[in-house]
Design a protein around this motif. Structure first.
Motif, PDB file in Angstrom:
ATOM      1  N   MET A   1      30.242 -20.110  16.532  1.00 26.42           N
ATOM      2  CA  MET A   1      30.114 -19.493  17.821  1.00 26.42           C
ATOM      3  C   MET A   1      29.836 -18.017  17.610  1.00 26.42           C
ATOM      4  SD  MET A   1      33.512 -18.758  20.207  1.00 26.42           S
ATOM      5  CE  MET A   1      34.282 -20.159  19.529  1.00 26.42           C
ATOM      6  N   ILE A   2      28.821 -17.522  18.273  1.00 30.66           N
ATOM      7  CA  ILE A   2      28.449 -16.113  18.199  1.00 30.66           C
ATOM      8  C   ILE A   2      29.098 -15.427  19.404  1.00 30.66           C
ATOM      9  CG2 ILE A   2      26.549 -14.464  18.107  1.00 30.66           C
ATOM     10  CD1 ILE A   2      24.815 -16.890  17.070  1.00 30.66           C
ATOM     11  N   LEU A   3      29.945 -14.440  19.142  1.00 36.40           N
ATOM     12  CA  LEU A   3      30.740 -13.841  20.210  1.00 36.40           C
ATOM     13  C   LEU A   3      30.003 -12.801  21.050  1.00 36.40           C
ATOM     14  CD1 LEU A   3      34.091 -13.675  18.278  1.00 36.40           C
ATOM     15  CD2 LEU A   3      33.349 -15.389  19.914  1.00 36.40           C
ATOM     16  N   PRO A   4      29.323 -11.799  20.475  1.00 37.96           N
ATOM     17  CA  PRO A   4      28.625 -10.831  21.332  1.00 37.96           C
ATOM     18  C   PRO A   4      27.332 -11.433  21.886  1.00 37.96           C
ATOM     19  CG  PRO A   4      28.317 -10.256  19.027  1.00 37.96           C
ATOM     20  CD  PRO A   4      29.238 -11.444  19.061  1.00 37.96           C
ATOM     21  N   ARG A   5      26.803 -10.808  22.906  1.00 37.47           N
ATOM     22  CA  ARG A   5      25.484 -11.212  23.406  1.00 37.47           C
ATOM     23  C   ARG A   5      24.470 -10.938  22.295  1.00 37.47           C
ATOM     24  NH1 ARG A   5      26.783  -7.678  27.619  1.00 37.47           N
ATOM     25  NH2 ARG A   5      24.969  -6.524  26.930  1.00 37.47           N
ATOM     26  N   TYR A   6      23.479 -11.796  22.191  1.00 45.10           N
ATOM     27  CA  TYR A   6      22.510 -11.699  21.096  1.00 45.10           C
ATOM     28  C   TYR A   6      21.220 -12.370  21.503  1.00 45.10           C
ATOM     29  CZ  TYR A   6      23.173 -16.654  20.270  1.00 45.10           C
ATOM     30  OH  TYR A   6      23.193 -18.015  20.428  1.00 45.10           O
ATOM     31  N   HIS A   7      20.220 -12.203  20.663  1.00 42.98           N
ATOM     32  CA  HIS A   7      18.984 -12.958  20.808  1.00 42.98           C
ATOM     33  C   HIS A   7      18.409 -13.241  19.419  1.00 42.98           C
ATOM     34  CE1 HIS A   7      17.307  -8.866  20.495  1.00 42.98           C
ATOM     35  NE2 HIS A   7      16.230  -9.456  20.003  1.00 42.98           N
ATOM     36  N   ILE A   8      17.549 -14.229  19.359  1.00 43.22           N
ATOM     37  CA  ILE A   8      16.822 -14.572  18.139  1.00 43.22           C
ATOM     38  C   ILE A   8      15.420 -13.986  18.292  1.00 43.22           C
ATOM     39  CG2 ILE A   8      15.969 -16.449  16.659  1.00 43.22           C
ATOM     40  CD1 ILE A   8      19.076 -16.257  16.921  1.00 43.22           C
ATOM     41  N   GLY A   9      14.951 -13.290  17.266  1.00 43.99           N
ATOM     42  CA  GLY A   9      13.624 -12.691  17.324  1.00 43.99           C
ATOM     43  C   GLY A   9      13.049 -12.537  15.938  1.00 43.99           C
ATOM     44  N   PRO A  10      11.838 -12.013  15.834  1.00 49.36           N
ATOM     45  CA  PRO A  10      11.222 -11.803  14.519  1.00 49.36           C
ATOM     46  C   PRO A  10      12.098 -10.880  13.665  1.00 49.36           C
ATOM     47  CG  PRO A  10       9.612 -11.497  16.267  1.00 49.36           C
ATOM     48  CD  PRO A  10      10.960 -11.588  16.928  1.00 49.36           C
ATOM     49  N   SER A  11      12.379 -11.317  12.451  1.00 49.45           N
ATOM     50  CA  SER A  11      13.232 -10.537  11.554  1.00 49.45           C
ATOM     51  C   SER A  11      12.535  -9.262  11.107  1.00 49.45           C
ATOM     52  CB  SER A  11      13.596 -11.362  10.319  1.00 49.45           C
ATOM     53  OG  SER A  11      14.369 -10.595   9.415  1.00 49.45           O
ATOM     54  N   SER A  12      13.342  -8.241  10.865  1.00 50.09           N
ATOM     55  CA  SER A  12      12.814  -6.990  10.296  1.00 50.09           C
ATOM     56  C   SER A  12      12.697  -7.090   8.772  1.00 50.09           C
ATOM     57  CB  SER A  12      13.734  -5.830  10.677  1.00 50.09           C
ATOM     58  OG  SER A  12      15.049  -6.062  10.192  1.00 50.09           O
ATOM     59  N   ILE A  13      13.125  -8.214   8.211  1.00 46.47           N
ATOM     60  CA  ILE A  13      13.091  -8.436   6.764  1.00 46.47           C
ATOM     61  C   ILE A  13      11.805  -9.163   6.398  1.00 46.47           C
ATOM     62  CG2 ILE A  13      14.267  -9.550   4.816  1.00 46.47           C
ATOM     63  CD1 ILE A  13      16.861  -9.328   6.559  1.00 46.47           C
ATOM     64  N   THR A  14      11.026  -8.578   5.538  1.00 44.81           N
ATOM     65  CA  THR A  14       9.753  -9.164   5.130  1.00 44.81           C
ATOM     66  C   THR A  14       9.963 -10.583   4.614  1.00 44.81           C
ATOM     67  OG1 THR A  14       8.930  -6.979   4.537  1.00 44.81           O
ATOM     68  CG2 THR A  14       7.755  -8.875   3.614  1.00 44.81           C
ATOM     69  N   GLY A  15       9.211 -11.520   5.186  1.00 45.25           N
ATOM     70  CA  GLY A  15       9.245 -12.903   4.733  1.00 45.25           C
ATOM     71  C   GLY A  15      10.389 -13.731   5.283  1.00 45.25           C
ATOM     72  N   ALA A  16      11.265 -13.156   6.116  1.00 45.09           N
ATOM     73  CA  ALA A  16      12.459 -13.877   6.567  1.00 45.09           C
ATOM     74  C   ALA A  16      12.231 -14.737   7.806  1.00 45.09           C
ATOM     75  CB  ALA A  16      13.599 -12.898   6.819  1.00 45.09           C
TER      76      ALA A  16
END
Length: 153
Positions: A1-16
């Motif tokens: 369970m993820i407690l804070p509000r969040y979103h999934i988006g393009p990673s800032s990590i190359t290739g991730a």
């Protein structure tokens, strides 16, 4: 369970690929992720002996000792990427904020805590180019416990 509000988006990590990002600030040492809905745990040898072990390994995470969770349904927690200097501290299935984190921060953890001892990721750390190789249980527990105690101080 993820407690804070969040979103999934393009990673800032190359290739991730995709990453998990905070939509609100989180204070140092606060829990970001807590384990829930764990249907069972398995030994690493049991996972390796499964006929489709190769497809299960990317969804396998060490929880404690030689016990692993497998999440082939790929919940949002699985979008937490690796970093040797992570924004989150992995400790016994929980992810704690490694510092005061601003909204927009990508959550990362050190995958060496999640892998089996000596297990190597099939990719390298994006920043350093170093191999990512699983810690022994005692090394992982020692390191994460000391880091958590320092965060709580």
């Amino acid at each position: 369970m993820i407690l804070p509000r969040y979103h999934i988006g393009p990673s800032s990590i190359t290739g991730a690929g995709k990453g998990l990002f905070l939509d609100e600030p989180v204070a140092r040492a606060r829990v970001i992720v807590a384990p829930d809905a764990i249907p069972g745990v398995h030994s690493f040898d049991d996972i390796l002996s499964h006929p489709d072990a190769a497809s299960l390994l990317p969804a396998t995470v060490r929880w404690f000792e030689d016990r692993y969770t497998v999440s082939p349904e790929w919940p949002d927690e699985c979008y937490i990427n690796h970093a040797f200097l992570p924004t989150g501290l992995w400790h016994l299935g929980f992810v704690f904020a490694a510092a005061d984190l601003a909204a927009g921060t990508e959550i990362t953890v050190d995958y060496r805590h999640l892998l089996a001892p000596g297990q190597e990721e099939d990719f390298r750390d994006a920043s350093s180019g170093e191999r990512i190789i699983g810690y022994s249980w005692s090394d992982s527990l020692r390191a994460s416990t000391l880091a958590l105690a320092a965060l709580m101080a």
